[in-house]
Design a protein around this motif. Structure first.
Motif, PDB file in Angstrom:
ATOM      1  N   TYR A  34      32.429  50.369  42.405  1.00 34.74           N
ATOM      2  CA  TYR A  34      33.469  49.518  41.837  1.00 34.74           C
ATOM      3  C   TYR A  34      34.557  49.238  42.853  1.00 34.74           C
ATOM      4  CZ  TYR A  34      37.307  48.036  38.912  1.00 34.74           C
ATOM      5  OH  TYR A  34      38.354  47.339  38.391  1.00 34.74           O
ATOM      6  N   VAL A  35      34.939  50.286  43.623  1.00 36.79           N
ATOM      7  CA  VAL A  35      35.985  50.088  44.640  1.00 36.79           C
ATOM      8  C   VAL A  35      35.534  49.086  45.688  1.00 36.79           C
ATOM      9  CG1 VAL A  35      37.210  51.229  46.519  1.00 36.79           C
ATOM     10  CG2 VAL A  35      37.095  52.297  44.317  1.00 36.79           C
ATOM     11  N   ILE A  36      34.264  49.204  46.103  1.00 41.22           N
ATOM     12  CA  ILE A  36      33.771  48.266  47.123  1.00 41.22           C
ATOM     13  C   ILE A  36      33.764  46.838  46.565  1.00 41.22           C
ATOM     14  CG2 ILE A  36      31.800  47.668  48.533  1.00 41.22           C
ATOM     15  CD1 ILE A  36      31.139  50.511  48.825  1.00 41.22           C
ATOM     16  N   MET A  37      33.383  46.685  45.316  1.00 40.49           N
ATOM     17  CA  MET A  37      33.399  45.337  44.736  1.00 40.49           C
ATOM     18  C   MET A  37      34.824  44.815  44.616  1.00 40.49           C
ATOM     19  SD  MET A  37      30.686  45.404  41.695  1.00 40.49           S
ATOM     20  CE  MET A  37      28.976  45.712  41.967  1.00 40.49           C
ATOM     21  N   TRP A  38      35.726  45.693  44.282  1.00 40.45           N
ATOM     22  CA  TRP A  38      37.131  45.315  44.168  1.00 40.45           C
ATOM     23  C   TRP A  38      37.626  44.721  45.482  1.00 40.45           C
ATOM     24  CZ3 TRP A  38      40.888  49.632  42.170  1.00 40.45           C
ATOM     25  CH2 TRP A  38      42.079  49.053  41.717  1.00 40.45           C
ATOM     26  N   PHE A  39      37.267  45.352  46.610  1.00 39.93           N
ATOM     27  CA  PHE A  39      37.673  44.830  47.915  1.00 39.93           C
ATOM     28  C   PHE A  39      37.261  43.380  48.053  1.00 39.93           C
ATOM     29  CE2 PHE A  39      39.098  48.643  49.056  1.00 39.93           C
ATOM     30  CZ  PHE A  39      38.370  49.471  49.895  1.00 39.93           C
ATOM     31  N   LYS A  40      35.994  43.105  47.685  1.00 40.36           N
ATOM     32  CA  LYS A  40      35.469  41.788  48.008  1.00 40.36           C
ATOM     33  C   LYS A  40      36.235  40.694  47.287  1.00 40.36           C
ATOM     34  CE  LYS A  40      31.673  38.742  47.715  1.00 40.36           C
ATOM     35  NZ  LYS A  40      30.352  38.504  48.120  1.00 40.36           N
ATOM     36  N   TRP A  41      36.597  40.942  46.031  1.00 40.92           N
ATOM     37  CA  TRP A  41      37.174  39.844  45.267  1.00 40.92           C
ATOM     38  C   TRP A  41      38.681  39.772  45.409  1.00 40.92           C
ATOM     39  CZ3 TRP A  41      33.768  36.498  44.283  1.00 40.92           C
ATOM     40  CH2 TRP A  41      32.470  36.919  44.075  1.00 40.92           C
ATOM     41  N   THR A  42      39.285  40.627  46.212  1.00 41.79           N
ATOM     42  CA  THR A  42      40.732  40.566  46.357  1.00 41.79           C
ATOM     43  C   THR A  42      41.165  40.052  47.713  1.00 41.79           C
ATOM     44  OG1 THR A  42      40.772  42.533  45.009  1.00 41.79           O
ATOM     45  CG2 THR A  42      42.825  41.887  46.002  1.00 41.79           C
TER      46      THR A  42
END
Lengths: 362, 374, 150
Positions: A316-324
């Motif tokens: 989830y943290v890695i996905m969070w990076f991508k969309w921010t």
């Protein structure tokens, strides 16, 4: 067969005994290979499908919308529908491309991530291969993915693909250094490269907390470097649509494109698994050294569930990076690695060696 | 073999020429950029426009003055209202008609709402080009509120053609003021979110500071106006220096930054959004009530001569030149569009940078291609 | 800035300057062969340099073309328009692209739509239309397919 959810080694050893008593050891081992291979194939496919769905849902929540919710309950069948669509697409052959390399490039990328899964401990006793050089093996094998990417870019016979593949290749090769060095810190703490030993040594607390400052630094560096390794998040210049090209997989269509796509998500899963195993305790529940009552409560949740929760959090943290975050330029990417992360890592290794010698860790 | 290499010009020193566009996700319209690259560095670039040339100036020569308004909507469609206002002001200046105060106030409020709306869309697309894909949804979510206000009063969201020489076509909806005040309250809380997401992000600073440097002298010489020019220190705000409509009745600052790079242009637009809200707040409570149009003849015939009106659209200075021979259709209409001058400075400021910088620079210049081609 | 003083100074240096009808801005009608020097003079006028060329266009009067150059002095906030008439049959005029880089493209547009040739222009090509299109903004442009005469 005895099935103890807390210690699956009894389950696996009972299957082993059963097979060995039914046939000669040679055939039993061969049959075990086949079973494990099939299980992993299935696991790979199912987890990949689920991760694609999860990414779309996470992306939607961050962007204040709903995400897929039409195909199947809560949109769970969306990825299956996408997969069927990709399977029915035309495989466009390219003139004057190197046919052999063009066709095997996606398989090499998948192969690399497949081989890395084999060494991850999912639960107590649920590990395919337990090398005594576990971490070394994983780092070595996941480096093979670069070969697939470079082959894909070269054999497409298109200058756009070549530019994209060169950028990707430079990026991945650079960040492998940081990945390796940051994992090395925990190896120094734990004293062994064997993954099951590393997990066992976290029985009185995860290395992230036991190793205080230097483990924390190593964890942050590992997260950044592994996001760059997998071409994700703010480091996805090579495959961004609003840049010039779609990167090394411009010329791929249909199922071969699906392989690259799937391999990227599985790489993310592997990277999260390694982070969880090494820094966050693998399947070990959250224990605080000395608090027996607390540890006893934590032990009620099965290790497999612990592992899944932790991996899901890191993903989830890695996905969070991508969309921010916006994207980094290629020269800023490489500057980050060579001028910032690598010196930090080297200093950290010296610090860890010193701490281990002095015994100044929990 | 020969057809495929026609588009590739390879010279001895390893430069190669590629095309960005006319269909490309980040040129925001049909524009073809011929870019000569050496590795990752841009050596020169040449824009080719004309893909959406519709001959608006020629069409205007056969339409009456109220009909011209509808064509001007389609030039820079994100500042549609301001384009309409320019033509109306020019015609009213020629006929020496005094419009009621209510018309001036409403025109100014609508112009500022249009400017806000255009900057929101610019912010969304700029973030998306740089890879922060979430900005697209945040900006458009807030833009929908403005479009709802427009739809309620005019019936259409983007291209309203609400102005007519002499005033407005009909009066605004009774809820106009209430909805605007609600929107301002809502958006004042949301705009700091934009800063948290993009402006304060260190990756964004790396991508935009020091990139695409334009000096003040170059801005004046190339005629780069609007926030792109004000980011370089060129004081070109027509609302301030040659006020029209109700701009002389409000107090607002002209946003100037002197650094001249992409980040300065970005900050200029973000600050303009705050100023627009201030202007609207000063005007929205005091709209006088003296009719929505002046008395005009049915058929408008301008006296002979040339009439010029300059307005400030969301992207820069738009000039309308109308030359009339006394008939009911103009002899010549010329629109000096801001995007025309802003585009051609791209070669100067993007050469020497990388391809990724080219995307950032053209996003910060905020080009709308139909305005270039007209 | 005092435009009448500007007119006096212009009249001292150049011949043939007339004041244009003052509808909107002060303007001067100048002969075409002195255009370049007059624009240089305005650009370096000591009481306020006219350094911002904000509009450059052409109109068709039926028997001649009129070129219009709108210039602004950014410090003094003064606007002036310079007009010249050129011949319709062979429209030729010196370019101002060496003084104002923006003029390079504005003149290309005029070349594209009217057919006016600018001498010493660095890159005189058409901007929007194809090479064999004709010059649409001229009054005598006929296109049976696309234009409906009323």
């Amino acid at each position: 067969m005895s099935f103890n959810i807390y210690d699956l080694s009894s389950f696996t050893s009972s299957i082993d005994k059963g097979l060995n008593s039914a046939m000669t050891p040679f055939w039993a081992t061969a049959l075990e290979f086949v079973i494990i291979g099939l299980v992993f194939l299935l696991f790979y496919a199912v987890v990949g499908l689920f991760l694609v769905y999860a990414e779309r849902k996470v992306c939607a929540i961050i962007q204040n919308r709903v995400g897929p919710n039409r195909v199947g309950k809560w949109g769970l069948m969306q990825t299956v529908a996408d997969l069927i669509k990709l399977l029915t697409k035309e495989l466009i052959p390219i003139k004057r491309s190197d046919k052999l390399l063009f066709n095997i490039a996606p398989f090499i990328v998948i192969l690399a991530s497949f081989m890395a899964i084999a060494a991850i401990p999912f639960s107590k006793g649920l590990q395919a291969i337990d090398f005594n050089i576990g971490i070394f093996y994983i780092i070595a094998v996941s480096s093979l993915g670069v070969v697939g990417i470079l082959l894909a870019g070269w054999s497409s016979n298109s200058k756009y693909s070549l530019i994209g593949a060169m950028r990707s290749g430079a990026q991945i090769v650079s960040y492998e250094l940081s990945v390796g060095l940051s994992l090395l810190t925990i190896v120094i703490f734990a004293g062994s490269m064997q993954l099951s030993t590393i997990v066992e040594s976290q029985a009185d607390g995860w290395w992230l907390f036991k190793g205080h400052i230097s483990a924390f630094i190593a964890f942050i560096v590992f997260l950044i470097a592994s996001t760059a390794e997998t071409n994700r998040g703010p480091f996805d210049l090579a495959e961004a649509e609003s840049e010039l090209t779609a990167g090394f997989h411009t010329e791929y269509s249909g199922i071969k494109f699906a392989f690259f796509f799937l391999a990227e998500y599985m790489n993310m899963f592997i990277v999260a698994s390694i982070a969880v195993t090494v820094f966050l305790g693998g399947w070990m529940p959250l224990h605080i050294g000395g608090w027996a009552g607390f540890n006893h409560i934590m032990d009620f949740i099965p290790p497999l569930v612990w592992y899944i929760m932790k991996t899901a959090f890191i993903i989830y943290v890695i996905m969070w990076f991508k969309w921010t975050f916006p994207r980094l330029r290629i020269d800023q990417l490489l500057t980050l690695e060579w001028k910032y992360l690598l010196p930090i890592n080297l200093v950290n290794i010296v610090l860890v060696a010193f701490l281990t010698l002095m015994g100044w860790y929990f | 073999m020969s057809e495929e290499v026609k588009n590739i010009i390879v010279s001895e020193n390893e430069d190669y020429v590629i095309n960005m566009g006319p269909q490309h996700p980040s040129t925001h319209g049909v524009l073809r950029l011929e870019v000569c690259l050496n590795g990752e560095t841009v050596k020169w670039l040449r824009p080719h426009c004309g893909y959406i040339h519709r001959g608006i100036e020629k069409m205007c020569e056969s339409l009456t003055y109220p009909q011209i308004i509808h064509l001007t909507d389609r030039m820079d469609y994100l500042s549609a209202h301001i384009n309409n206002e320019a033509v109306c002001l020019c015609v009213e200046k020629a006929l020496e008609v005094e419009v009621p105060e209510r018309v001036k106030y409403i025109r100014t409020i609508l112009a500022e709402l249009t400017r806000l709306n255009s900057h929101q869309l610019w912010w969304s697309a700029f973030g998306m080009d740089l890879g922060a894909l979430t900005t697209f949804f945040y900006g458009l979510r807030d833009r929908e509120k403005i479009l709802d206000i427009f739809e309620e009063s005019f019936g259409s969201r983007l291209l309203h053609s609400f102005n007519t020489p002499g005033g407005l076509m009909h009066d605004v909806h009774p809820n106009f003021q209430k909805h605007i005040k609600e929107f301002i309250k809502y958006f004042r809380k949301k705009l700091p979110e934009y800063n948290q997401l993009l402006t304060d992000n260190v990756i964004f600073h790396e991508r935009s500071k020091g990139v695409g440097y334009l000096t003040k002298e170059e801005a004046i010489a190339w005629g780069v106006t609007g926030p792109s020019g004000r980011g370089s220190g060129f004081e070109c705000d027509i609302r301030k220096h040659y006020p029209y409509s109700a701009y002389d009745k409000v107090e607002f600052n002209e946003i100037l930054y002197t650094e001249g790079d992409t980040f300065a242009r970005y900050k200029a637009r973000m600050d303009e959004m705050w100023e627009s809200m201030n202007i609207i707040e000063q005007l929205v409570d005091n709209i006088p009530d003296d009719g929505h149009t002046a008395k005009m003849k049915a058929v408008l015939k301008l006296p002979e001569g040339e009439y010029n009106q300059r307005v400030e659209t969301a992207r820069g200075e738009l000039d309308v030149l109308i030359k009339s021979d006394g008939n009911k259709t103009p002899t010549r209409v010329k629109f000096r569009s801001p995007n025309f001058n802003n585009l051609f400075v791209l070669n100067k400021i993007a050469s020497g940078g990388k391809i990724a910088d080219l995307v950032a620079i053209s996003g910060s210049l905020d080009l709308v291609i139909p305005d270039i081609d007209r | 800035m005092d435009i009448s003083q500007l007119k006096i100074k212009l009249g001292e240096k150049f011949k043939g300057i007339e004041e244009a009808d003052k509808i909107d801005l002060s303007g001067f009608i100048v002969p075409a062969d002195q255009l370049h020097e007059i624009i240089v003079f305005l650009k370096e006028y000591e009481k306020g340099k006219f350094n911002y060329l904000f509009n450059l266009t052409c109109t068709d009067n039926g028997d001649s073309f009129t070129m219009l150059y709108y210039m602004e002095s950014v410090e003094e906030r003064a606007n002036v328009v310079v007009k010249t008439n050129i011949d319709r049959e062979k429209p030729v005029i010196p370019t101002v692209a060496d003084l104002f880089p923006a003029a390079e493209y504005l003149e290309r547009e005029v070349y594209d739509l009217f057919g006016v040739v600018f001498e010493n222009h660095p890159d005189l090509r058409r901007l929007f239309l194809e090479d064999d299109f004709g010059y649409p903004l001229r009054k005598d442009f006929k296109d049976e397919i696309n234009i409906i005469e009323r």
